[in-house]
Design a protein around this motif. Sequence first.
Motif, PDB file in Angstrom:
ATOM      1  N   UNK A  77       0.844  -1.200   0.000  1.00 44.72           N
ATOM      2  CA  UNK A  77       0.000   0.000   0.000  1.00 44.72           C
ATOM      3  C   UNK A  77       0.877   1.246   0.000  1.00 44.72           C
ATOM      4  N   UNK A  78       0.502   2.195  -0.831  1.00 44.26           N
ATOM      5  CA  UNK A  78       1.191   3.481  -0.887  1.00 44.26           C
ATOM      6  C   UNK A  78       0.174   4.575  -1.173  1.00 44.26           C
ATOM      7  N   UNK A  79       0.421   5.738  -0.625  1.00 39.76           N
ATOM      8  CA  UNK A  79      -0.468   6.871  -0.904  1.00 39.76           C
ATOM      9  C   UNK A  79      -0.353   7.273  -2.360  1.00 39.76           C
ATOM     10  N   UNK A  80      -1.432   7.808  -2.884  1.00 34.99           N
ATOM     11  CA  UNK A  80      -1.438   8.380  -4.227  1.00 34.99           C
ATOM     12  C   UNK A  80      -1.433   9.891  -4.026  1.00 34.99           C
ATOM     13  N   UNK A  81      -0.579  10.625  -4.734  1.00 32.18           N
ATOM     14  CA  UNK A  81      -0.574  12.078  -4.561  1.00 32.18           C
ATOM     15  C   UNK A  81      -1.991  12.650  -4.701  1.00 32.18           C
ATOM     16  N   UNK A  82      -2.348  13.581  -3.823  1.00 28.38           N
ATOM     17  CA  UNK A  82      -3.702  14.148  -3.815  1.00 28.38           C
ATOM     18  C   UNK A  82      -4.094  14.711  -5.176  1.00 28.38           C
ATOM     19  N   UNK A  83      -3.183  15.418  -5.828  1.00 27.65           N
ATOM     20  CA  UNK A  83      -3.509  15.971  -7.156  1.00 27.65           C
ATOM     21  C   UNK A  83      -3.758  14.866  -8.170  1.00 27.65           C
ATOM     22  N   UNK A  84      -3.061  13.753  -8.049  1.00 31.32           N
ATOM     23  CA  UNK A  84      -3.280  12.621  -8.947  1.00 31.32           C
ATOM     24  C   UNK A  84      -4.642  11.985  -8.670  1.00 31.32           C
TER      25      UNK A  84
ATOM     26  N   UNK B  90     -14.996   5.324  -5.143  1.00 28.11           N
ATOM     27  CA  UNK B  90     -13.566   5.142  -5.399  1.00 28.11           C
ATOM     28  C   UNK B  90     -13.317   5.144  -6.895  1.00 28.11           C
ATOM     29  N   UNK B  91     -12.494   6.077  -7.395  1.00 30.57           N
ATOM     30  CA  UNK B  91     -12.245   6.094  -8.838  1.00 30.57           C
ATOM     31  C   UNK B  91     -11.463   4.865  -9.289  1.00 30.57           C
ATOM     32  N   UNK B  92     -11.823   4.385 -10.463  1.00 26.93           N
ATOM     33  CA  UNK B  92     -11.150   3.240 -11.055  1.00 26.93           C
ATOM     34  C   UNK B  92     -10.074   3.738 -12.017  1.00 26.93           C
ATOM     35  N   UNK B  93      -9.002   2.945 -12.144  1.00 30.54           N
ATOM     36  CA  UNK B  93      -7.915   3.276 -13.064  1.00 30.54           C
ATOM     37  C   UNK B  93      -7.173   2.002 -13.425  1.00 30.54           C
ATOM     38  N   UNK B  94      -6.196   2.116 -14.316  1.00 30.57           N
ATOM     39  CA  UNK B  94      -5.505   0.948 -14.856  1.00 30.57           C
ATOM     40  C   UNK B  94      -3.998   1.136 -14.786  1.00 30.57           C
ATOM     41  N   UNK B  95      -3.322   0.080 -14.351  1.00 32.81           N
ATOM     42  CA  UNK B  95      -1.861   0.068 -14.314  1.00 32.81           C
ATOM     43  C   UNK B  95      -1.388  -0.872 -15.413  1.00 32.81           C
TER      44      UNK B  95
ATOM     45  N   UNK C  67      -0.578  -4.521 -23.552  1.00 33.59           N
ATOM     46  CA  UNK C  67      -1.361  -3.456 -22.914  1.00 33.59           C
ATOM     47  C   UNK C  67      -2.642  -4.025 -22.298  1.00 33.59           C
ATOM     48  N   UNK C  68      -3.468  -4.643 -23.123  1.00 31.89           N
ATOM     49  CA  UNK C  68      -4.749  -5.132 -22.599  1.00 31.89           C
ATOM     50  C   UNK C  68      -4.565  -6.316 -21.655  1.00 31.89           C
ATOM     51  N   UNK C  69      -3.729  -7.257 -22.044  1.00 33.92           N
ATOM     52  CA  UNK C  69      -3.534  -8.443 -21.218  1.00 33.92           C
ATOM     53  C   UNK C  69      -2.711  -8.183 -19.975  1.00 33.92           C
ATOM     54  N   UNK C  70      -1.727  -7.314 -20.094  1.00 35.11           N
ATOM     55  CA  UNK C  70      -0.826  -7.070 -18.972  1.00 35.11           C
ATOM     56  C   UNK C  70      -1.112  -5.707 -18.354  1.00 35.11           C
ATOM     57  N   UNK C  71      -2.340  -5.578 -17.917  1.00 35.52           N
ATOM     58  CA  UNK C  71      -2.745  -4.376 -17.187  1.00 35.52           C
ATOM     59  C   UNK C  71      -3.510  -4.835 -15.945  1.00 35.52           C
ATOM     60  N   UNK C  72      -3.528  -3.969 -14.974  1.00 33.45           N
ATOM     61  CA  UNK C  72      -4.167  -4.303 -13.703  1.00 33.45           C
ATOM     62  C   UNK C  72      -5.231  -3.253 -13.404  1.00 33.45           C
ATOM     63  N   UNK C  73      -6.518  -3.619 -13.540  1.00 32.35           N
ATOM     64  CA  UNK C  73      -7.569  -2.666 -13.171  1.00 32.35           C
ATOM     65  C   UNK C  73      -7.642  -2.580 -11.651  1.00 32.35           C
ATOM     66  N   UNK C  74      -7.763  -1.371 -11.140  1.00 35.57           N
ATOM     67  CA  UNK C  74      -7.814  -1.201  -9.685  1.00 35.57           C
ATOM     68  C   UNK C  74      -8.572   0.071  -9.356  1.00 35.57           C
ATOM     69  N   UNK C  75      -8.564   0.437  -8.095  1.00 30.90           N
ATOM     70  CA  UNK C  75      -9.241   1.656  -7.666  1.00 30.90           C
ATOM     71  C   UNK C  75      -8.516   2.235  -6.466  1.00 30.90           C
ATOM     72  N   UNK C  76      -8.747   3.506  -6.212  1.00 33.74           N
ATOM     73  CA  UNK C  76      -8.200   4.155  -5.026  1.00 33.74           C
ATOM     74  C   UNK C  76      -8.927   3.560  -3.821  1.00 33.74           C
ATOM     75  N   UNK C  77      -8.182   3.201  -2.772  1.00 42.63           N
ATOM     76  CA  UNK C  77      -8.862   2.646  -1.605  1.00 42.63           C
ATOM     77  C   UNK C  77      -9.467   3.772  -0.761  1.00 42.63           C
ATOM     78  N   UNK C  78     -10.158   3.422   0.301  1.00 46.14           N
ATOM     79  CA  UNK C  78     -10.864   4.394   1.128  1.00 46.14           C
ATOM     80  C   UNK C  78      -9.968   5.413   1.806  1.00 46.14           C
TER      81      UNK C  78
END
Length: 163
Positions: free
Chosen positions: A15-22, A38-43, A85-96
């Motif tokens: 677990x790591x913080x995400x910059x507030x502006x990000x 919680x916003x969703x995003x992709x790594x 890109x499509x296969x090697x990506x990780x969908x996730x979201x910002x935690x609480x």
Amino acid sequence: MFIGEYTFKVDSKGRTSIPALFRRELEEGDPKWTGGQRPKFFIVYGNASKKFLEVYTAEAFTKLSNDILALPRGTKKRRMLERLVLGMSHPTEVDGDGRLVLPQKLREKIELEKEAYFIGAGETFEIWKPETFEAENAATMETWLEELPDDFDPLTLLSDNEG
């Protein structure tokens, strides 16, 4: 737009913080996001030559996916992009708590340990092991600057059409 650079601690669970502006950009880049969610995003992590993780908003990833799927079926280009890109990506979201949980596989890929370095890249942002970024950035800057005059102004690149 993702801009700036930040360093945050990574705990033993990844677990790591995400910059507030990000986080604000991730919220704006998720068309389904509303306050309190919680916003969703992709790594994207598939390119073995990259020593960082590339993070896309949901909207930017959808656009990228559509660009890939618009390529002719069965072509080498499309198959490569589907896998990397499509296969090697990780969908996730910002935690609480405004954090990102990086799976062990992704931490191992970039050899991430105690700290994560975030750097904005406009439409995306990158996550690096701080020491790797410092070394890569120093080498890249040295190569670039060797080709340029001592009084080089980076803004002159905006009028350069050579790429």
